[in-house]
Write an enzyme that holds these catalytic residues in place. Structure first.
Site, PDB file in Angstrom:
ATOM      1  N   HIS A  67      -7.684  30.158  58.298  1.00 18.50           N
ATOM      2  CA  HIS A  67      -6.495  30.912  58.718  1.00 18.50           C
ATOM      3  C   HIS A  67      -6.847  32.368  59.062  1.00 18.50           C
ATOM      4  O   HIS A  67      -6.093  33.286  58.771  1.00 18.50           O
ATOM      5  CB  HIS A  67      -5.411  30.906  57.633  1.00 18.50           C
ATOM      6  N   ASN A 140       2.294  25.017  55.963  1.00 15.75           N
ATOM      7  CA  ASN A 140       1.773  24.750  57.305  1.00 15.75           C
ATOM      8  C   ASN A 140       2.896  24.235  58.193  1.00 15.75           C
ATOM      9  O   ASN A 140       4.000  23.972  57.712  1.00 15.75           O
ATOM     10  CB  ASN A 140       0.675  23.679  57.231  1.00 15.75           C
ATOM     11  N   TYR A 354      -6.771  30.682  45.839  1.00 14.68           N
ATOM     12  CA  TYR A 354      -6.271  31.841  46.596  1.00 14.68           C
ATOM     13  C   TYR A 354      -6.542  33.163  45.886  1.00 14.68           C
ATOM     14  O   TYR A 354      -6.959  34.143  46.501  1.00 14.68           O
ATOM     15  CB  TYR A 354      -4.776  31.661  46.898  1.00 14.68           C
TER      16      TYR A 354
HETATM   17 FE1  HDE Z   1      -5.055  27.103  52.154  1.00 15.24          FE
HETATM   18  N1  HDE Z   1      -6.366  28.599  51.826  1.00 15.24           N
HETATM   19  N2  HDE Z   1      -6.212  25.867  51.069  1.00 15.24           N
HETATM   20  N3  HDE Z   1      -3.855  25.519  52.621  1.00 15.24           N
HETATM   21  N4  HDE Z   1      -3.930  28.275  53.273  1.00 15.24           N
HETATM   22  C1  HDE Z   1      -6.286  29.845  52.328  1.00 15.24           C
HETATM   23  O1  HDE Z   1      -6.581  31.831  51.113  1.00 15.24           O
HETATM   24  C2  HDE Z   1      -7.146  26.249  50.206  1.00 15.24           C
HETATM   25  C3  HDE Z   1      -3.998  24.246  52.183  1.00 15.24           C
HETATM   26  C4  HDE Z   1      -2.729  27.974  53.817  1.00 15.24           C
HETATM   27  O2  HDE Z   1      -1.645  33.780  56.066  1.00 15.24           O
HETATM   28  C5  HDE Z   1      -7.294  30.787  51.729  1.00 15.24           C
HETATM   29  O3  HDE Z   1      -6.032  33.990  51.530  1.00 15.24           O
HETATM   30  C6  HDE Z   1      -7.620  25.129  49.443  1.00 15.24           C
HETATM   31  C7  HDE Z   1      -2.807  23.496  52.377  1.00 15.24           C
HETATM   32  C8  HDE Z   1      -2.229  29.089  54.577  1.00 15.24           C
HETATM   33  O4  HDE Z   1      -2.966  34.639  54.563  1.00 15.24           O
HETATM   34  C9  HDE Z   1      -8.018  29.919  50.695  1.00 15.24           C
HETATM   35  C10 HDE Z   1      -6.936  24.049  49.933  1.00 15.24           C
HETATM   36  C11 HDE Z   1      -1.940  24.375  52.946  1.00 15.24           C
HETATM   37  C12 HDE Z   1      -3.200  30.080  54.450  1.00 15.24           C
HETATM   38  C13 HDE Z   1      -7.309  28.579  50.866  1.00 15.24           C
HETATM   39  C14 HDE Z   1      -6.040  24.523  50.928  1.00 15.24           C
HETATM   40  C15 HDE Z   1      -2.614  25.622  53.105  1.00 15.24           C
HETATM   41  C16 HDE Z   1      -4.248  29.541  53.622  1.00 15.24           C
HETATM   42  C17 HDE Z   1      -8.167  31.477  52.731  1.00 15.24           C
HETATM   43  C18 HDE Z   1      -7.092  22.600  49.507  1.00 15.24           C
HETATM   44  C19 HDE Z   1      -0.512  24.097  53.408  1.00 15.24           C
HETATM   45  C20 HDE Z   1      -3.193  31.443  55.079  1.00 15.24           C
HETATM   46  C21 HDE Z   1      -7.668  32.896  52.831  1.00 15.24           C
HETATM   47  C22 HDE Z   1      -6.544  22.336  48.276  1.00 15.24           C
HETATM   48  C23 HDE Z   1       0.376  23.732  52.352  1.00 15.24           C
HETATM   49  C24 HDE Z   1      -2.377  32.404  54.302  1.00 15.24           C
HETATM   50  C25 HDE Z   1      -6.682  33.010  51.796  1.00 15.24           C
HETATM   51  C26 HDE Z   1      -2.327  33.714  55.032  1.00 15.24           C
HETATM   52  C27 HDE Z   1      -5.373  30.261  53.216  1.00 15.24           C
HETATM   53  C28 HDE Z   1      -7.631  27.536  50.085  1.00 15.24           C
HETATM   54  C29 HDE Z   1      -5.202  23.652  51.647  1.00 15.24           C
HETATM   55  C30 HDE Z   1      -1.975  26.763  53.711  1.00 15.24           C
HETATM   56  C31 HDE Z   1      -9.527  29.811  50.854  1.00 15.24           C
HETATM   57  C32 HDE Z   1      -8.674  25.141  48.390  1.00 15.24           C
HETATM   58  C33 HDE Z   1      -2.551  22.045  51.972  1.00 15.24           C
HETATM   59  C34 HDE Z   1      -0.927  29.162  55.365  1.00 15.24           C
HETATM   60  O5  HDE Z   1      -7.823  30.393  49.386  1.00 15.24           O
END
Ligand code: HDE
Length: 681
Positions: A67, A140, A354
């Site tokens: 993202h 999402n 996060y």
């Molecule tokens: Fe994320 N995801 N994600 N994700 N995600 C990040 O956090 C992660 C997942 C989502 O505008 C990271 O600040 C794992 C699902 C958004 O700043 C990180 C898993 C969904 C954003 C991270 C998922 C999301 C992130 C990278 C599997 C929808 C951007 C930078 C379990 C429900 C937020 C950060 C923004 C961002 C980890 C899966 C949505 C690495 C481990 C499912 C919208 O922490």
């Protein structure tokens, strides 16, 4: 509401007046380094130069690992009616309460400078600054996710990101490692269907749905809990680009979605979304044919209706992209009393990730003190120090229990708002195994496919053929076709044909359709649509006025486009101002095209750019309004085919403006099918 604004206001600095160093020392010259003699070497003692360069050298921070590319906006949220029967969260219980929010929309795979309109999932992260603490829905624009367990997330992301040896391709899933991962992880099938659908190419961030994906809990004041899924429903409906358009825009205006959000808010048109809830009672937890803790499954809206409970209005652009959008730190673990987690294994992993990622991205444990992340609720605890601590924590004690400070700060035991975890009973052996109830990977992929309209199905087939065409490994291609046989024989057959392969025998399930999944059943409106008005010298002013007034009345916008900028004369010797040229904007960034009749006809007819503009709009199924003789501009399109004239308004009569608005309201006219152009002579 005002509290957050005041908080941000205190951090805003308008740099004006006399220039100083960061120590506040006045700077006499910012143009020349300090040198020994006019042509001599720069001196070490030039602290003004060294401070400026040192700061510059450290201006970049790591981009988000996923993202990375995003756009943010401020706004407010208000619940329609009290939801106190479901939750004790204050911001959901009091319709008079206006809660400030900050939202960041994003793509997933691309680097920070990549294009907006790539085929990808979109992030939809909302931070509510509630009076009981910050609450984040980090969602999402798809209701499901690729994997079931967070331990697979690094693999998924490594597979979709540019390949490690060549760092190609940028912001694209159309390459070997992604599809290799997919074929080895059949649980990805449902979300891959969404990724291949038009949902992966939103027309605007203002026109896409948001989903919290996971099942959460709501808990009311008496401690009763229900399962819940969160939805954001855009008031303008859900709309997408077509693939050819998305690719062209990626080159012509890589900031397309960002610009759309920014310009719309600047022009006073907010982005509006309703918050929707799907609620399941605990006694119904096992009533459905899927596990409600499995993030690769959605809850069909026909089975569990979405109740619209409140509205979010995004109406203020950030003052500073870096300070706000880039430094915003979302976290699904940020919850408030009245909301709680479930045992969804994907959610459980996210609850760790996060907070951890912000520490390296934002450089330490004090990122919550950055203005955009600071809660409006008071913060008080014994945490101290660390890199870039911004508060000056006063007093002798930083531990509990203590007597020296009256045992303050004390836990909120009596009264006040405090978080209490839902007391779910949990017991079981310690194992590394997936639940059997998570094993069905195809029924909902088939549900999605069966719910698509004809043009959505065509889009999906084309997308699979494109993506797999870019996948060099023949075995992987065949394996995807084999997977698709479990979704639909029609889909597998069509993709196999496009790839010159054979589809095997199919035993695909045939679940009933869920009409809510098709974008064709979404809201249709001309509001905020953008029409390109093509003119040359001598255009018919009366027709121009009639149509542009009708567009404005319907809530749409328009640009006047010609070869050169500035005033252009109309038939009645009046003039209008040309705001864009063919060189500046492609047809792809508009929703419709209109050209009035008039003396400019021969000029426009001979203008290759104008013809291409209209022909491209035709290929992208857009409404086209051509008054009188202007219809000659369609001469290279074979309009004899059935439905080929859908969405084309060519009369010059009194009903023209109304007919054009009707075509504009309808949006795209997919029934045209593949446009057939006469080959050039
Ligand atoms: Fe994320 N995801 N994600 N994700 N995600 C990040 O956090 C992660 C997942 C989502 O505008 C990271 O600040 C794992 C699902 C958004 O700043 C990180 C898993 C969904 C954003 C991270 C998922 C999301 C992130 C990278 C599997 C929808 C951007 C930078 C379990 C429900 C937020 C950060 C923004 C961002 C980890 C899966 C949505 C690495 C481990 C499912 C919208 O922490």
């Amino acid at each position: 509401m005002n509290q957050k604004l005041n908080d941000l206001e205190r951090s805003r600095v308008r740099h004006a007046g006399a220039m100083t160093t960061n120590q506040g020392v006045g700077i006499g010259s910012d143009d020349n380094s300090l040198t020994a003699g006019r042509r001599g070497p720069t001196l070490m003692e030039d602290f003004i130069f060294r401070e400026k360069i040192t700061h510059f050298d450290h201006e970049r921070i790591p981009e988000r690992i996923v993202h990375a590319r995003g756009s943010g906006a401020h706004g407010t949220f208000r619940v329609y009616k009290s939801l106190s029967h479901l939750t004790k969260a204050h911001f959901l219980s009091d319709p008079n309460l206006v809660t400030p929010v900050f939202v960041r929309f994003s793509t997933v795979a691309g680097f920070r400078g990549s294009a907006d309109t790539v085929r990808d999932v979109r992030g939809f992260a909302t931070k509510f600054y509630t009076q009981e603490g910050n609450y984040d829905i980090v969602g999402n624009n798809f209701p499901v996710f690729f994997i079931q367990d967070a331990i697979n997330f690094p693999d998924l992301i490594h597979a979709v990101k540019p390949e490690p040896n060549s760092e190609m391709p940028q912001a694209a899933s159309a390459h070997d490692t992604f599809w290799d991962f997919v074929t080895n992880m059949p649980e990805t099938m449902h979300t891959v269907m969404w990724l291949m659908s038009p949902r992966a190419l939103p027309r605007s961030y203002r026109m896409m749905e948001g989903f919290g994906i996971h099942t959460f809990r709501l808990i009311n004041a008496s401690g009763a809990s229900k399962f819940v899924k969160f939805h954001w429903k855009p008031l303008l409906g859900v709309h997408s680009l077509v693939w050819d358009e998305a690719q062209k825009i990626a080159g012509k205006d890589p900031d397309f979605n960002r610009r759309d959000l920014w310009e719309s808010i600047e022009s006073g048109v907010p982005a509006e979304f309703e918050l929707g809830l799907q609620v399941i009672s605990p006694e119904d937890e096992f009533r459905f044919g899927f596990d409600i803790l499995d993030p690769t499954k959605l809850w069909p809206e026909e089975l569990i209706p979405v109740q619209k409970v409140g509205k979010m209005t995004l109406d203020r652009n950030p003052d500073n992209f870096f300070a706000e959008t880039e430094q915003a730190a979302f976290c699904p673990a940020n919850i408030v009393p009245g909301i709680d987690f479930t045992n969804d294994p994907l959610l459980q992993g996210r609850l760790f990730s996060y907070l951890d990622t912000q520490i390296s991205r934002l450089g330490g444990p004090n990122f919550q003190q950055i203005p955009i992340n600071r809660p409006v609720a008071p913060v008080s605890n014994n945490q101290r120090d660390g890199i870039h601590r911004m508060s000056i924590d006063v007093g002798q004690t930083s531990y509990a229990p203590n007597a020296l400070n009256g045992n303050g700060p004390h836990t909120a035991n009596g009264g006040g708002s405090r978080f209490e975890h839902y007391q779910e009973r949990v017991d079981g052996a310690v194992i590394r195994e997936r639940s059997d109830s998570f094993r069905d990977h195809y029924t909902q992929a088939a549900l999605f496919w069966n719910s698509m309209s004809g043009h959505e199905k065509d889009h999906i087939v084309d997308a699979f053929c494109f993506e797999l065409g870019k996948c060099m490994n023949a075995q992987t291609r065949q394996k995807v076709v084999n997977m698709l046989s479990n979704v639909s024989s029609g889909l597998a057959g069509a993709v196999a044909e496009g790839l010159g392969l054979k589809a095997g025998k199919s035993d695909a399930p045939t679940p009933p359709a869920s009409p809510a999944l098709s974008m064709d059943n979404s809201v249709k409106t001309p509001k905020t649509s953008k029409t390109a008005v093509l003119v040359g010298p001598g255009f018919n002013r009366t027709q121009f006025d009639a149509v542009t007034k009708a567009i404005a009345k319907a809530g749409g916008m328009f640009d006047v486009i010609s070869k050169k900028l500035g005033p252009i004369p109309a038939s009645d010797k009046s003039s209008v101002t040309v705001t864009k040229t063919y060189a500046m904007v492609p047809s792809a960034v508009y929703d419709a095209v209109f050209a009035p009749d008039g003396e400019h006809l021969p000029i426009i007819r001979e203008c290759g750019d104008a013809r291409q503009f209209i022909e491209e709009a035709y290929r992208h199924y857009k409404p086209i309004g051509l008054c009188g003789g202007m219809s000659a501009l369609l001469s290279r399109i074979q309009l004899g085919e059935p439905n080929a004239k859908a969405g084309i308004v060519t009369s010059g009569d009194a009903a023209f403006a109304d007919d054009f608005i009707a075509a504009l309201t309808e949006g795209r006219h997919y029934q045209r099918g593949e446009s057939v152009m006469t080959p050039p002579a």
